[in-house]
Design a protein around this motif. Structure first.
Motif, PDB file in Angstrom:
ATOM      1  N   LEU A  89      39.667  29.757  49.449  1.00 25.09           N
ATOM      2  CA  LEU A  89      40.006  30.993  50.163  1.00 25.09           C
ATOM      3  C   LEU A  89      39.178  31.039  51.438  1.00 25.09           C
ATOM      4  CD1 LEU A  89      39.748  33.306  47.022  1.00 25.09           C
ATOM      5  CD2 LEU A  89      41.835  32.308  48.000  1.00 25.09           C
ATOM      6  N   ILE A  90      39.836  31.199  52.571  1.00 26.24           N
ATOM      7  CA  ILE A  90      39.119  31.011  53.834  1.00 26.24           C
ATOM      8  C   ILE A  90      37.969  32.005  54.014  1.00 26.24           C
ATOM      9  CG2 ILE A  90      40.746  32.339  55.300  1.00 26.24           C
ATOM     10  CD1 ILE A  90      38.923  29.064  56.245  1.00 26.24           C
ATOM     11  N   GLY A  91      38.191  33.259  53.672  1.00 19.17           N
ATOM     12  CA  GLY A  91      37.122  34.249  53.829  1.00 19.17           C
ATOM     13  C   GLY A  91      35.932  33.934  52.939  1.00 19.17           C
ATOM     14  N   ALA A  92      36.231  33.469  51.741  1.00 12.77           N
ATOM     15  CA  ALA A  92      35.185  33.107  50.785  1.00 12.77           C
ATOM     16  C   ALA A  92      34.426  31.868  51.270  1.00 12.77           C
ATOM     17  CB  ALA A  92      35.808  32.855  49.417  1.00 12.77           C
ATOM     18  N   LEU A  93      35.172  30.862  51.719  1.00 12.90           N
ATOM     19  CA  LEU A  93      34.553  29.623  52.211  1.00 12.90           C
ATOM     20  C   LEU A  93      33.624  29.899  53.383  1.00 12.90           C
ATOM     21  CD1 LEU A  93      37.753  27.364  52.239  1.00 12.90           C
ATOM     22  CD2 LEU A  93      35.722  26.936  50.836  1.00 12.90           C
ATOM     23  N   VAL A 112      26.192  19.004  55.238  1.00 11.66           N
ATOM     24  CA  VAL A 112      27.426  18.262  54.953  1.00 11.66           C
ATOM     25  C   VAL A 112      28.506  19.245  54.523  1.00 11.66           C
ATOM     26  CG1 VAL A 112      28.503  16.552  53.444  1.00 11.66           C
ATOM     27  CG2 VAL A 112      26.173  16.171  54.256  1.00 11.66           C
ATOM     28  N   ALA A 113      29.704  19.081  55.097  1.00 17.07           N
ATOM     29  CA  ALA A 113      30.866  19.893  54.711  1.00 17.07           C
ATOM     30  C   ALA A 113      31.554  19.183  53.549  1.00 17.07           C
ATOM     31  CB  ALA A 113      31.825  20.026  55.896  1.00 17.07           C
ATOM     32  N   VAL A 114      31.433  19.740  52.358  1.00 19.27           N
ATOM     33  CA  VAL A 114      31.893  19.056  51.135  1.00 19.27           C
ATOM     34  C   VAL A 114      33.309  19.495  50.766  1.00 19.27           C
ATOM     35  CG1 VAL A 114      31.460  18.890  48.635  1.00 19.27           C
ATOM     36  CG2 VAL A 114      29.545  18.761  50.252  1.00 19.27           C
ATOM     37  N   HIS A 115      34.117  18.529  50.298  1.00 20.39           N
ATOM     38  CA  HIS A 115      35.449  18.832  49.755  1.00 20.39           C
ATOM     39  C   HIS A 115      35.278  19.255  48.295  1.00 20.39           C
ATOM     40  CE1 HIS A 115      39.531  18.327  48.248  1.00 20.39           C
ATOM     41  NE2 HIS A 115      39.937  18.370  49.498  1.00 20.39           N
ATOM     42  N   SER A 342      42.669  24.320  53.806  1.00 21.44           N
ATOM     43  CA  SER A 342      43.433  23.160  53.327  1.00 21.44           C
ATOM     44  C   SER A 342      42.763  21.851  53.738  1.00 21.44           C
ATOM     45  CB  SER A 342      44.857  23.227  53.883  1.00 21.44           C
ATOM     46  OG  SER A 342      44.794  23.311  55.298  1.00 21.44           O
ATOM     47  N   LEU A 343      41.468  21.791  53.600  1.00 23.69           N
ATOM     48  CA  LEU A 343      40.707  20.579  53.960  1.00 23.69           C
ATOM     49  C   LEU A 343      41.295  19.346  53.261  1.00 23.69           C
ATOM     50  CD1 LEU A 343      37.971  19.934  55.506  1.00 23.69           C
ATOM     51  CD2 LEU A 343      36.895  19.945  53.258  1.00 23.69           C
ATOM     52  N   PRO A 344      41.619  18.281  54.004  1.00 33.56           N
ATOM     53  CA  PRO A 344      42.157  17.085  53.338  1.00 33.56           C
ATOM     54  C   PRO A 344      41.079  16.395  52.499  1.00 33.56           C
ATOM     55  CG  PRO A 344      42.384  16.947  55.754  1.00 33.56           C
ATOM     56  CD  PRO A 344      41.528  18.128  55.458  1.00 33.56           C
ATOM     57  N   PHE A 345      41.497  15.809  51.405  1.00 34.03           N
ATOM     58  CA  PHE A 345      40.570  15.095  50.505  1.00 34.03           C
ATOM     59  C   PHE A 345      40.113  13.825  51.218  1.00 34.03           C
ATOM     60  CE2 PHE A 345      39.978  14.884  45.674  1.00 34.03           C
ATOM     61  CZ  PHE A 345      38.877  14.051  45.765  1.00 34.03           C
ATOM     62  N   PRO A 365      49.509  14.129  50.005  1.00 36.46           N
ATOM     63  CA  PRO A 365      48.500  14.951  49.349  1.00 36.46           C
ATOM     64  C   PRO A 365      48.625  16.413  49.772  1.00 36.46           C
ATOM     65  CG  PRO A 365      47.538  13.003  50.347  1.00 36.46           C
ATOM     66  CD  PRO A 365      48.955  13.081  50.828  1.00 36.46           C
ATOM     67  N   ARG A 366      48.767  17.278  48.756  1.00 34.19           N
ATOM     68  CA  ARG A 366      48.829  18.704  49.082  1.00 34.19           C
ATOM     69  C   ARG A 366      47.426  19.268  49.037  1.00 34.19           C
ATOM     70  NH1 ARG A 366      52.633  18.483  44.854  1.00 34.19           N
ATOM     71  NH2 ARG A 366      54.510  17.626  45.731  1.00 34.19           N
ATOM     72  N   ALA A 367      47.229  20.355  49.757  1.00 28.56           N
ATOM     73  CA  ALA A 367      45.892  20.941  49.793  1.00 28.56           C
ATOM     74  C   ALA A 367      45.570  21.563  48.452  1.00 28.56           C
ATOM     75  CB  ALA A 367      45.825  22.005  50.854  1.00 28.56           C
TER      76      ALA A 367
END
Ligand code: KG4
Ligand code: ZN
Length: 367
Positions: A89-93, A112-115, A342-345, A365-367
């Motif tokens: 959720l963008i607001g949460a992230l 580091v920006a983690v997936h 929707s950060l790609p893996f 790949p879907r988000a």
């Protein structure tokens, strides 16, 4: 602060409805770990994004402070910061990402920006030194259902994913249909203990034997039809006034159907890749029927890895561990990096069999 293995990593998770921070020392020593589950969503029967973001904002400073205190360190002692940057959720992230960026900038350390789903992959390795690739990975959470071959960390070969609802989402929606609270997974598991899984037979979506390994349905999942089948059954029982006595049986039937499909597709992946080491991650991997059925299907020759429930559900320690891996490879986030719903893996490519070629359809790949 002496005698603490380096690096010291602060991991932060705020992608959905858990506010969590952890201090990880060296490879797998968790010095401090706080996980706060938001209860504001219970009355709505699902996560309300704006409420989630507000609850993270209110609690995140205290959660980070408590994790540092538990670890007996200060923010200035930290060598590296990691935060879930997506998907979610963008607001949460944004709450976690903004805090992490500010803290990293303040103490002059990298971040580091983690997936989020890569972090779930690392959770079992926090407890078991041999939960390392190669393995077939089944990631089952509230937002994702991914079946992958992982020959080494950072190389993720996608075999299958869900066409509609994620596995956890199906548990949550079916729980709602049955009048159970959110999150539905643990509720269904508890209720199913008292139910007969064969009393209300339900479909096993996309398990058709006529489809060979090249068919697009072979490794993919679909849970929305199963949810609809439960909905119809519930409506029939309600009309007859018999839902109360049948609720546990319907829960058991749904759980059995979902688990059968997850195990069958994972075993197809084992056969296809020739790799009989299986790792499960994400909230649904806590399910005891899934754990037992997967272990039985793999048999004594295979290996099955999963984390304890605390580390299988969303938590900061797995994020710290994934951040450590990315940092070891020389990857850090620039100051302008941000959250992405929707950060790609990273490192995800479609699976191609070394000799036969992969499935004909290239899965996106879907988000
Ligand atoms: O990984 P997770 O904590 O958060 C996400 O990344 O989404 O997974 C949460 C999901 C929820 O859908 C929840 O209902 C499900 O995991 N879950 C379970 C169980 N415990 C949690 N599903 C089935 N059985 C469980 N015991
Ligand atoms: Zn998760």
């Amino acid at each position: 602060m002496t005698g603490v293995a380096r690096p010291l990593v602060l991991g932060l998770e705020t992608s959905c409805d858990e506010t969590s921070a952890a201090v990880l020392s060296g490879d797998r020593e968790i010095l401090g770990h706080v996980i706060l589950s938001q209860d504001v969503h219970q009355v709505y029967g699902g996560v309300v994004p704006e409420l989630a973001a507000r609850a993270h904002l209110q609690k995140v400073d205290a959660v980070v402070a408590a994790a540092l205190q538990q670890a007996g360190v200060t923010l200035g002692d930290v060598d590296l910061l990691g935060v879930t940057a997506g998907p979610g959720l963008i607001g949460a992230l944004l709450v976690g990402v903004c805090l992490t960026k500010a803290a990293a900038y303040g103490i002059g350390r990298p971040w580091v920006a983690v997936h989020h789903m890569e972090a779930h992959l690392f959770a079992p390795s926090l407890e078991q030194a041999d939960a390392e690739p190669p393995f077939v990975a089944l990631l089952v959470s509230g937002g994702h259902t991914l079946l992958m071959h992982v020959p080494e960390w950072g190389v993720y070969r996608l075999l299958g994913q869900t066409r509609d609802d994620a596995a956890g989402e199906a548990f949550d929606k079916v729980a709602k249909l049955l009048g159970l609270p959110y999150p539905g997974g643990p509720e269904i598991q508890r209720l199913a203990l008292h139910g007969d899984p064969d009393r209300h037979p339900l479909p096993r979506p996309m398990l058709r034997r006529s489809h060979g390994a090249a068919h697009p349905d072979y490794f993919d999942f679909s849970f929305s039809g199963l949810k609809t089948a439960v909905g119809q059954r519930v409506a029939e029982l309600e009309a007859k006034g018999g839902l109360d006595v049948e609720r546990a049986h319907v829960a058991a039937a749904f759980q059995a159907a979902a688990v059968d499909v997850l195990v069958a597709k994972t075993m197809r992946a084992v056969a296809r890749t020739g790799c009989d080491r299986v790792l499960m991650g994400g909230g649904v991997s806590v399910n005891s029927r899934l754990r037992e059925a997967m272990a039985t299907a793999l048999g004594p020759g295979g290996r099955l890895f999963f984390a304890s429930p605390r580390l299988s559900l969303d938590n900061g320690a797995m994020v710290a561990r994934a951040a450590r891996f990315r940092h070891d490879r020389g990857e850090t986030a620039p100051i302008h990096a941000s959250a992405s719903a929707s950060l790609p893996f990273p490192g995800l490519v479609r699976y191609v069999h070394p000799e036969r070629g992969g499935p004909r359809r290239a899965p996106t790949p879907r988000a």
